[in-house]
Design a protein around this motif. Structure first.
Motif, PDB file in Angstrom:
ATOM      1  N   UNK C  57       0.822  -1.067   0.110  1.00 58.91           N
ATOM      2  CA  UNK C  57      -0.009  -0.156  -0.041  1.00 58.91           C
ATOM      3  C   UNK C  57       0.826   1.287   0.039  1.00 58.91           C
ATOM      4  N   UNK C  58       1.937   1.223   0.815  1.00 62.03           N
ATOM      5  CA  UNK C  58       2.796   2.460   0.617  1.00 62.03           C
ATOM      6  C   UNK C  58       3.726   2.541  -0.535  1.00 62.03           C
ATOM      7  N   UNK C  59       3.754   1.761  -1.239  1.00 63.48           N
ATOM      8  CA  UNK C  59       4.167   1.892  -2.478  1.00 63.48           C
ATOM      9  C   UNK C  59       3.388   2.016  -3.696  1.00 63.48           C
ATOM     10  N   UNK C  60       2.132   2.105  -3.559  1.00 63.62           N
ATOM     11  CA  UNK C  60       1.169   2.522  -4.462  1.00 63.62           C
ATOM     12  C   UNK C  60      -0.060   1.444  -4.545  1.00 63.62           C
ATOM     13  N   UNK C  61      -0.171   0.378  -3.964  1.00 62.09           N
ATOM     14  CA  UNK C  61      -1.096  -0.603  -4.074  1.00 62.09           C
ATOM     15  C   UNK C  61      -2.493  -0.072  -3.639  1.00 62.09           C
ATOM     16  N   UNK C  62      -2.476   1.154  -2.565  1.00 60.25           N
ATOM     17  CA  UNK C  62      -3.438   1.874  -2.110  1.00 60.25           C
ATOM     18  C   UNK C  62      -4.237   2.703  -3.051  1.00 60.25           C
ATOM     19  N   UNK C  63      -3.461   2.886  -4.101  1.00 53.03           N
ATOM     20  CA  UNK C  63      -4.333   3.749  -5.218  1.00 53.03           C
ATOM     21  C   UNK C  63      -3.594   5.107  -5.436  1.00 53.03           C
ATOM     22  N   UNK C  64      -2.548   5.430  -4.485  1.00 47.14           N
ATOM     23  CA  UNK C  64      -1.821   6.653  -4.350  1.00 47.14           C
ATOM     24  C   UNK C  64      -0.663   6.309  -5.305  1.00 47.14           C
ATOM     25  N   UNK C  65      -0.169   7.269  -5.882  1.00 45.06           N
ATOM     26  CA  UNK C  65       1.253   7.158  -6.556  1.00 45.06           C
ATOM     27  C   UNK C  65       2.337   7.623  -5.717  1.00 45.06           C
ATOM     28  N   UNK C  66       2.783   6.597  -4.761  1.00 46.71           N
ATOM     29  CA  UNK C  66       3.746   6.922  -3.988  1.00 46.71           C
ATOM     30  C   UNK C  66       5.184   6.724  -4.645  1.00 46.71           C
ATOM     31  N   UNK C  67       5.397   6.192  -5.502  1.00 45.61           N
ATOM     32  CA  UNK C  67       6.944   6.358  -6.033  1.00 45.61           C
ATOM     33  C   UNK C  67       7.012   7.616  -6.557  1.00 45.61           C
ATOM     34  N   UNK C  68       6.015   8.413  -7.227  1.00 45.63           N
ATOM     35  CA  UNK C  68       6.146   9.816  -7.537  1.00 45.63           C
ATOM     36  C   UNK C  68       6.349  10.528  -6.339  1.00 45.63           C
ATOM     37  N   UNK C  69       5.309  10.356  -5.246  1.00 45.43           N
ATOM     38  CA  UNK C  69       5.604  10.967  -4.123  1.00 45.43           C
ATOM     39  C   UNK C  69       7.270  11.056  -3.531  1.00 45.43           C
ATOM     40  N   UNK C  70       7.681   9.958  -3.538  1.00 45.46           N
ATOM     41  CA  UNK C  70       9.067   9.729  -3.113  1.00 45.46           C
ATOM     42  C   UNK C  70      10.083  10.422  -3.947  1.00 45.46           C
TER      43      UNK C  70
END
Lengths: 283, 447, 274
Positions: C57-70
């Motif tokens: 989830x923290x890497x994107x599975x929750x539907x948010x673009x976490x790689x981009x955030x990082x």
């Protein structure tokens, strides 16, 4: 004129990214700007009067100053002690050095949530551990909540004071130290009459930076108590945040911020003088 | 100030003048009222994360692929965290920004934001709960379109209460505990019949401190943190005791016997330890944690909390054992979460088209299927298979819902009341004194 | 084992204990981040069945673009470090040694830092809006530079003051220009302080929340704001936010490890002079 050449990046940056926002912010304090009333009416000093006669603001100011002074003193002392302790080549130094910095690497807003999890009576680790040793305490009980917040701030920010003073120690002329050791000076004497005087600017820098940041304490307290119970743990930043975002009173919030700055500004030179001498002469 | 410093100030002032004259390139910050735009293009919308945001995400996806593609409209949604959504919106509104076209608002702040919104003229209100639609009206104009409804329930451990009701042999002991707690011998009652005294007596009975054989450590958990949302919950007690914020004439009325009693319900439970002392800093997440851990027997909680408590994977200790009842005193706060049109938007035409789409039962059915709790009674009734609580939500809002008057400072009033009373809720301050402060603040905010 | 060695091991134990105590929240987050939601709800001492779903989830599975955030956070933090040093080193030197602006620079920087960040929310929004830099990485780099310049100036002032003037005078006698003295003589001596400033600016920019909230909306969202998505209207997703907290400390830790060569290896003024 090298002095202007070297100073030009700062002038350029400040002209755009400092002067304008500061001017705009201070100006807002003189207007009755709020979400409820978006017509920008010039109200002179009204906002300043409203803030200064608000018992909530005065209570927040008192709590903030007491809190900030308490945590700053403890953090600077602990940070200095830790810097001295770490300042030798012991096994595992690199790993532990980095570990010591991790508390300031967790974003404060996120750290607040982590504390909330850690200290929760039902799912938190700390109460669970305390229970296994027979201590059934409620960490957020009103009579101990202030002490809890002070302790958490110390855990969070001592690493900051440590890093600054540790870096300062690295520039420390080691030959002076060796000479003193050769002379057979005792450890306490070396600390008091050699290290402390030379380190004074950097100790003051750490103290000063912690103090001004502690006076703006916001995130962890806001997440944990939102300033309560009542207004018991409301800091000035929480007061100003609520004034702007919950009350929609941007004019009042700007005035309150300006007051905070003006009241604290006279104290600034007292510290600055001790951190750096201004005119390029030797100390 | 030295000459050098003076020179610096001059340089800074010159820079300042430059910036002040810089042309507006980003969002317009001075325009009086935005623009209709072309009626197509990108529509930007703010929402908060959680079931509302997730459900809306699905609706937006479907819209962009279907109706939106036809109308050449693409909706982009930005999610912020629960508390920051309104902080960000307040900043945008103060700056008169056109960055977002559709704002996320709620009954409790639509009055504060109304000056930055355009009233909606094309809303068909007949499909919605009247209390939801009316709560979004300000000065007789509809300022927002209801999305989700939120109200409160008594969430309680049905297994434990049923066991007590069935075991008549325990009733004398219960009556003794009740008599100590509320000064009156009472028999236990089913949850739907509780009044606030039953709530107190039950809190005592299910606490180890008053009843060593209690199956739970604490009877209840109070959401007593200094938080505006917690005012909404305490309001249920106030209304349930016959009180309200205002007199019929619209004057502040928190300095009343009903309000003293309502504060007394909290402080009695807190001081006697029938809730954890940590309640003083509890809100939604702490309440969920307390109920999930199985160490607390019941609590007042938002309707959105129930689904998770009954989910076996998320709440293995209590799933299936928790039931819903109306709030004791049969009064529940109701508010609508809603979407509204930014007055300074430069693409109002397209944004309005999307809002009209959201007002259709079809869109709201999709919203319910994706996890939202739409404010349309018929949609809730038709979709009971999705969430068993829909039926009770519908009934509770109809029968027990009240709404707090909408005035420009409603949001601030919630915040000030929490600030004035949260100390008294946990016995840190005398109820009468705290209520006097709260009443004075409220009167000032009512204008 | 001789007594000196024993003392050093004693230091290891003492520092190690302190390092563990201050990091209890972090270790707790690490522990919780591998527990399922159900196991979290059963209490802190329950271990249960470990899961990696929170990391997904923290890497994107929750539907948010976490790689981009990082990525955004990294660009913002690195950009702010570069810009802060570029501005602060020459101007602080100029202020301390050449009399540029005198004490005014430091007093003004300190005064700025006394203002709560909220004070600047609306002004900065308007400024970035006028410059067309809303919701962009450069906009946030500039904002974080603004936030951290006072810190850098105060720390570097103390650093420059620590260096004996004789060092510079010796270089001047050798015919070095002001710029050369700063670049080749002072900067190596001050390396530890510069690195400490860089680490702090990186950390504070990485951690900034309020300016990110005000200035970004989707394209420039950093990880702190991304993590806030796990604080929802139906509670806090403890496992997901713990995993995010753990992951979000890794880049600053890497930066500190990279930087600590200059901090820990004893590159001190004395060594350089010697």
């Amino acid at each position: 004129m090298p002095k202007w050449v070297l100073g030009s990046p700062l002038i350029l940056f400040a002209a755009i990214f400092v002067a304008y926002p500061v001017y705009q912010g201070i100006q807002t304090g003189f207007y009755g700007l709020s979400l409820q009333n978006p017509e920008t009416l010039f109200t002179g000093l009204d906002n300043f009067g409203t803030v200064l006669t608000d018992p909530g603001f005065l209570a927040a100011a008192k709590f903030t100053v007491l809190f900030a002074v308490a945590v700053t003193v403890v953090e600077t002392v602990l940070g200095f002690g830790l810097a001295l302790l770490v300042n030798r080549d012991f096994p595992g130094k690199k790993v532990f050095f980095t570990m010591l910095l991790v508390p300031i690497m967790v974003a404060p807003a996120l750290l607040g949530v982590m504390f909330r999890l850690l200290l929760n009576g039902d799912i938190g680790l700390v109460p669970a551990v305390l229970r296994t040793v027979g201590l059934d305490v409620s960490l957020f009980a009103p009579n101990t909540v202030v002490q809890l917040l002070v302790l958490l701030d110390i855990l969070q920010w001592t690493p900051f004071a440590f890093l600054i003073m540790y870096a300062g120690l690295q520039s420390f002329p080691t030959d002076v130290l060796e000479a003193a050791q050769v002379d057979g000076a005792g450890r306490l004497r070396i600390l008091r009459s050699i290290i402390a005087p030379i380190m004074k600017p950097i100790i003051f820098a750490a103290l000063f930076l912690r103090l001004i940041d502690a006076l703006r304490t916001f995130d962890v307290i806001y997440v944990l108590t939102a300033g309560g119970p009542g207004t018991k743990t409301t800091t000035m930043s929480i007061y100003i945040y609520k004034t702007a975002f919950e009350s929609g009173q941007f004019g009042l919030a700007a005035a309150a911020s300006t007051i905070v700055m003006l009241v604290l500004l006279p104290f600034v030179p007292l510290f600055v003088r001790r951190i750096a001498n201004p005119d390029g002469k030797a100390r | 100030m030295s000459v050098k410093a003076a020179r610096l100030v001059v340089a800074l002032a010159a820079g300042l003048a430059l910036v002040s004259c810089a042309p507006s390139t980003g969002s317009k910050t001075t325009g009086a009222g935005g623009d209709q735009g072309s009626g197509s293009g990108t529509v930007k919308m703010v929402l908060w994360p959680g079931p509302e945001g997730e459900a809306m995400g699905k609706v937006v996806e479907a819209y962009n692929a279907g109706q939106g593609a036809k109308d050449k409209i693409k909706v982009e949604m930005t999610l912020l965290s629960r508390q920051d959504t309104f902080s960000k919106e307040a900043t945008l509104m103060a700056a008169k920004s056109s960055q977002q076209d559709i704002y996320f608002v709620a009954s409790y702040n639509v009055g504060q934001y109304a000056n930055s919104l355009d009233p909606l003229t094309s809303v068909d209100a007949s499909n919605y709960f009247p209390v939801a639609v009316n709560g979004l009206k300000y000065q007789d104009k509809q300022y927002a379109l209801p999305l989700d409804v939120s109200n409160h329930f008594l969430l309680y451990r049905k297994d434990l209460l049923d066991a007590l009701l069935a075991a008549k042999s325990q009733w004398p002991a219960y009556a003794a505990v009740a008599s100590k707690a509320i000064g009156e011998k009472r028999d236990p009652k089913p949850a739907a019949e509780w009044d606030w005294n039953d709530y107190i007596a039950m809190a005592a009975w299910f606490s180890k401190s008053a009843n060593p054989s209690s199956p739970t450590q604490y009877g209840t958990i109070l959401q007593a943190k200094n938080l505006l949302y917690n005012t909404m919950i305490w309001d249920d007690v106030l209304w349930g005791q016959g009180g309200s914020w205002t007199t019929p004439e619209g004057k502040a009325n928190l300095d009343s016997p009903a309000a003293v009693k309502a504060v007394g319900v909290y402080s009695t439970i807190y001081k006697n330890g029938w809730t954890s002392k940590d309640s003083s800093q509890a809100e939604f997440p702490e309440t969920q944690a307390a109920l999930k851990a199985g160490k607390t027997a019941f609590a007042l909680q938002w309707s959105a909390g129930f689904a998770e408590l009954n989910d076996k994977t998320k709440s293995p200790l209590v799933a299936g054992k928790i039931a819903i009842a109306p709030v004791p005193g049969q009064k529940t706060h109701v508010h609508a979460l809603a979407v509204a049109l930014n007055k300074y938007s430069e693409n109002k035409g397209a944004a309005t088209k999307f809002l009209d789409y959201l007002a259709t039962p079809d869109a709201m059915t999709a919203y319910a299927k994706a996890g939202g709790i739409p404010a349309m009674p018929d949609v809730l009734k038709a979709n009971m298979s999705i969430n068993p609580a829909f039926g009770q939500i519908s009934e509770s809002i109809d029968k027990y819902g009240y709404s707090v008057p909408v005035f420009p400072n409603t949001f601030q009033a919630y915040s000030k009341i929490a600030e004035s009373l949260s100390g008294a809720w946990v016995g840190q301050q005398d109820a009468a004194t705290a209520l006097k402060t709260a009443n004075a603040s409220l009167q000032k905010l009512l204008g | 084992m001789n007594s000196r060695k024993r003392r050093l091991w004693g230091t290891t134990v003492a520092v190690g204990l302190i390092a563990i105590v201050v990091n209890v929240p972090w270790f707790n987050a690490l522990f919780v981040s591998f527990k399922s939601d159900g196991d979290i709800s059963r209490g802190a001492t329950v271990v249960g069945t470990p899961t990696t779903s929170h990391y997904a989830n923290a890497l994107g599975a929750a539907g948010y673009d976490f790689p981009r955030f990082f990525l955004n956070s990294a660009l913002i933090a690195l950009g702010a470090v570069a810009l802060v040093l570029l501005i602060a080193i020459p101007s602080t030197y100029s202020a301390i040694r050449l009399g540029f602006g005198g004490r005014f620079i430091m007093n003004a920087s300190s005064g700025l830092r006394l203002l709560p960040a909220i004070f600047f929310a609306v002004p900065y929004f308007l400024l970035m809006s006028n410059l067309g830099l809303l919701d962009t990485v450069p906009g946030l780099i500039l904002a974080n530079t603004f936030l951290n310049l006072p810190l850098a100036i105060i720390l570097l002032s103390a650093g420059f003051r620590d260096v004996p003037v004789e060092v510079e005078e010796a270089a001047k006698v050798d015919g070095a220009s002001t710029y050369r003295i700063l670049g080749s003589v002072l900067m190596p001596i001050l390396a530890p302080s510069l690195v400490a400033v860089a680490v702090l600016v990186f950390i504070f920019s990485w951690n900034d929340y309020l300016f990110a909230l005000v200035l970004s909306s989707s394209n420039a969202t950093p990880i702190t704001l991304g993590a806030a998505n796990f604080v929802t209207s139906t509670g806090i997703r403890w496992g997901d936010i713990s995993a995010t907290a753990v992951l979000s400390t890794l880049p600053p830790v890497l930066f500190a490890i990279f930087a600590q060569r200059y901090l820990v290896s004893g590159l001190s003024a004395g060594a350089v002079k010697g």
